[in-house]
Design a protein around this motif. Structure first.
Motif, PDB file in Angstrom:
ATOM      1  N   VAL A  39       0.837  -1.198   0.000  1.00  0.00           N
ATOM      2  CA  VAL A  39       0.000   0.000   0.000  1.00  0.00           C
ATOM      3  C   VAL A  39       0.876   1.254   0.000  1.00  0.00           C
ATOM      4  CG1 VAL A  39      -1.647   1.353   1.376  1.00  0.00           C
ATOM      5  CG2 VAL A  39      -2.008  -1.103   1.056  1.00  0.00           C
ATOM      6  N   THR A  40       1.933   1.243   0.793  1.00  0.00           N
ATOM      7  CA  THR A  40       2.826   2.403   0.866  1.00  0.00           C
ATOM      8  C   THR A  40       3.524   2.638  -0.469  1.00  0.00           C
ATOM      9  OG1 THR A  40       3.151   2.052   3.232  1.00  0.00           O
ATOM     10  CG2 THR A  40       4.774   3.421   2.109  1.00  0.00           C
ATOM     11  N   LEU A  41       3.983   1.576  -1.105  1.00  0.00           N
ATOM     12  CA  LEU A  41       4.590   1.727  -2.430  1.00  0.00           C
ATOM     13  C   LEU A  41       3.582   2.319  -3.406  1.00  0.00           C
ATOM     14  CD1 LEU A  41       6.623  -1.578  -2.637  1.00  0.00           C
ATOM     15  CD2 LEU A  41       7.577   0.716  -2.934  1.00  0.00           C
ATOM     16  N   TRP A  42       2.376   1.789  -3.392  1.00  0.00           N
ATOM     17  CA  TRP A  42       1.334   2.270  -4.305  1.00  0.00           C
ATOM     18  C   TRP A  42       1.089   3.757  -4.089  1.00  0.00           C
ATOM     19  CZ3 TRP A  42      -1.557  -0.196  -8.110  1.00  0.00           C
ATOM     20  CH2 TRP A  42      -2.571   0.589  -8.665  1.00  0.00           C
ATOM     21  N   THR A  43       0.883   4.160  -2.839  1.00  0.00           N
ATOM     22  CA  THR A  43       0.562   5.567  -2.577  1.00  0.00           C
ATOM     23  C   THR A  43       1.760   6.484  -2.809  1.00  0.00           C
ATOM     24  OG1 THR A  43       0.990   5.333  -0.200  1.00  0.00           O
ATOM     25  CG2 THR A  43      -1.286   5.022  -0.960  1.00  0.00           C
ATOM     26  N   ALA A  44       2.957   5.910  -2.869  1.00  0.00           N
ATOM     27  CA  ALA A  44       4.159   6.693  -3.168  1.00  0.00           C
ATOM     28  C   ALA A  44       4.388   6.817  -4.672  1.00  0.00           C
ATOM     29  CB  ALA A  44       5.374   6.062  -2.504  1.00  0.00           C
ATOM     30  N   GLY A  45       3.460   6.281  -5.462  1.00  0.00           N
ATOM     31  CA  GLY A  45       3.583   6.396  -6.905  1.00  0.00           C
ATOM     32  C   GLY A  45       4.296   5.232  -7.566  1.00  0.00           C
ATOM     33  N   LYS A  46       4.600   4.212  -6.794  1.00  0.00           N
ATOM     34  CA  LYS A  46       5.281   3.027  -7.331  1.00  0.00           C
ATOM     35  C   LYS A  46       4.255   1.898  -7.446  1.00  0.00           C
ATOM     36  CE  LYS A  46       9.623   4.475  -5.310  1.00  0.00           C
ATOM     37  NZ  LYS A  46      10.735   4.140  -4.423  1.00  0.00           N
ATOM     38  N   GLU A  47       3.262   2.131  -8.322  1.00  0.00           N
ATOM     39  CA  GLU A  47       2.116   1.231  -8.409  1.00  0.00           C
ATOM     40  C   GLU A  47       2.482  -0.194  -8.796  1.00  0.00           C
ATOM     41  OE1 GLU A  47       2.175   4.212  -9.987  1.00  0.00           O
ATOM     42  OE2 GLU A  47       0.462   5.380  -9.271  1.00  0.00           O
ATOM     43  N   ILE A  48       3.356  -0.351  -9.773  1.00  0.00           N
ATOM     44  CA  ILE A  48       3.688  -1.710 -10.232  1.00  0.00           C
ATOM     45  C   ILE A  48       4.418  -2.473  -9.130  1.00  0.00           C
ATOM     46  CG2 ILE A  48       5.035  -3.048 -11.904  1.00  0.00           C
ATOM     47  CD1 ILE A  48       4.220  -0.931 -13.993  1.00  0.00           C
ATOM     48  N   GLU A  49       5.374  -1.828  -8.479  1.00  0.00           N
ATOM     49  CA  GLU A  49       6.077  -2.478  -7.363  1.00  0.00           C
ATOM     50  C   GLU A  49       5.095  -2.817  -6.243  1.00  0.00           C
ATOM     51  OE1 GLU A  49       9.765  -0.534  -6.032  1.00  0.00           O
ATOM     52  OE2 GLU A  49       9.599   0.641  -7.886  1.00  0.00           O
ATOM     53  N   GLY A  50       4.210  -1.879  -5.947  1.00  0.00           N
ATOM     54  CA  GLY A  50       3.217  -2.122  -4.901  1.00  0.00           C
ATOM     55  C   GLY A  50       2.312  -3.286  -5.244  1.00  0.00           C
ATOM     56  N   MET A  51       1.905  -3.364  -6.502  1.00  0.00           N
ATOM     57  CA  MET A  51       1.009  -4.443  -6.922  1.00  0.00           C
ATOM     58  C   MET A  51       1.715  -5.785  -6.908  1.00  0.00           C
ATOM     59  SD  MET A  51      -2.132  -4.269  -7.451  1.00  0.00           S
ATOM     60  CE  MET A  51      -2.859  -5.844  -7.088  1.00  0.00           C
ATOM     61  N   GLU A  52       3.011  -5.807  -7.211  1.00  0.00           N
ATOM     62  CA  GLU A  52       3.768  -7.063  -7.157  1.00  0.00           C
ATOM     63  C   GLU A  52       3.760  -7.637  -5.750  1.00  0.00           C
ATOM     64  OE1 GLU A  52       7.572  -5.972  -8.748  1.00  0.00           O
ATOM     65  OE2 GLU A  52       6.861  -6.102 -10.820  1.00  0.00           O
ATOM     66  N   ILE A  53       3.714  -6.776  -4.756  1.00  0.00           N
ATOM     67  CA  ILE A  53       3.640  -7.226  -3.367  1.00  0.00           C
ATOM     68  C   ILE A  53       2.197  -7.516  -2.972  1.00  0.00           C
ATOM     69  CG2 ILE A  53       3.949  -6.480  -0.967  1.00  0.00           C
ATOM     70  CD1 ILE A  53       6.480  -4.982  -1.968  1.00  0.00           C
ATOM     71  N   LEU A  54       1.283  -6.633  -3.357  1.00  0.00           N
ATOM     72  CA  LEU A  54      -0.111  -6.792  -2.936  1.00  0.00           C
ATOM     73  C   LEU A  54      -0.797  -8.010  -3.543  1.00  0.00           C
ATOM     74  CD1 LEU A  54      -1.347  -3.094  -3.000  1.00  0.00           C
ATOM     75  CD2 LEU A  54      -1.200  -4.590  -0.998  1.00  0.00           C
ATOM     76  N   ARG A  55      -0.523  -8.297  -4.796  1.00  0.00           N
ATOM     77  CA  ARG A  55      -1.261  -9.370  -5.479  1.00  0.00           C
ATOM     78  C   ARG A  55      -1.205 -10.707  -4.718  1.00  0.00           C
ATOM     79  NH1 ARG A  55       0.198  -8.457 -10.502  1.00  0.00           N
ATOM     80  NH2 ARG A  55      -1.713  -7.369 -11.018  1.00  0.00           N
ATOM     81  N   PRO A  56      -0.030 -11.235  -4.370  1.00  0.00           N
ATOM     82  CA  PRO A  56      -0.031 -12.512  -3.639  1.00  0.00           C
ATOM     83  C   PRO A  56      -0.567 -12.382  -2.213  1.00  0.00           C
ATOM     84  CG  PRO A  56       2.222 -11.729  -3.956  1.00  0.00           C
ATOM     85  CD  PRO A  56       1.317 -10.822  -4.743  1.00  0.00           C
ATOM     86  N   VAL A  57      -0.335 -11.245  -1.587  1.00  0.00           N
ATOM     87  CA  VAL A  57      -0.839 -11.053  -0.222  1.00  0.00           C
ATOM     88  C   VAL A  57      -2.364 -11.072  -0.215  1.00  0.00           C
ATOM     89  CG1 VAL A  57      -1.018  -9.362   1.642  1.00  0.00           C
ATOM     90  CG2 VAL A  57       1.191  -9.821   0.613  1.00  0.00           C
ATOM     91  N   LEU A  58      -2.972 -10.350  -1.150  1.00  0.00           N
ATOM     92  CA  LEU A  58      -4.427 -10.310  -1.213  1.00  0.00           C
ATOM     93  C   LEU A  58      -5.015 -11.645  -1.650  1.00  0.00           C
ATOM     94  CD1 LEU A  58      -4.873  -6.783  -2.832  1.00  0.00           C
ATOM     95  CD2 LEU A  58      -5.112  -7.393  -0.412  1.00  0.00           C
ATOM     96  N   LYS A  59      -4.317 -12.329  -2.538  1.00  0.00           N
ATOM     97  CA  LYS A  59      -4.808 -13.618  -3.038  1.00  0.00           C
ATOM     98  C   LYS A  59      -4.962 -14.638  -1.916  1.00  0.00           C
ATOM     99  CE  LYS A  59      -3.788 -17.204  -6.426  1.00  0.00           C
ATOM    100  NZ  LYS A  59      -2.875 -17.632  -7.496  1.00  0.00           N
TER     101      LYS A  59
END
Length: 92
Positions: A32-52
């Motif tokens: 979430v912090t990466l995403w809100t810092a403008g690093k959406e792709i990096e943030g999503m690479e972390i969020l996707r498996p966590v949310l799954k």
């Protein structure tokens, strides 16, 4: 994060994730912090498996706009990227 030291927070999240890899919440907040810092792709690479693998964190994510920790627009973009599993969905 109250002091807006995003890089400092990311450094702490990385270290915490290294020390406690079983704690999905650490990776969630890192993403979430990466995403809100403008690093959406990096943030999503972390969020996707966590949310799954942690549906409770999907519910937490949905509550972040009410807590003013994420915009409704960003929530929609994250959910689209998560459900469609497609990085090109991440568009500004």
């Amino acid at each position: 994060m109250a002091q807006k030291d995003t890089q400092g927070a990311l450094n702490h999240y990385s270290e915490a994730a290294r020390l406690y890899p079983e704690m999905a919440e650490i990776r969630f907040w890192q993403g979430v912090t990466l995403w809100t810092a403008g690093k959406e792709i990096e943030g999503m690479e972390i969020l996707r498996p966590v949310l799954k693998y942690n549906p409770d964190l999907v519910e937490l994510l949905k509550r972040l706009p009410a807590a003013k920790q994420l915009t409704e627009r960003d929530l929609g973009r994250i959910m689209n990227a998560f459900y469609y599993d497609d990085p090109p969905v991440i568009q500004k």
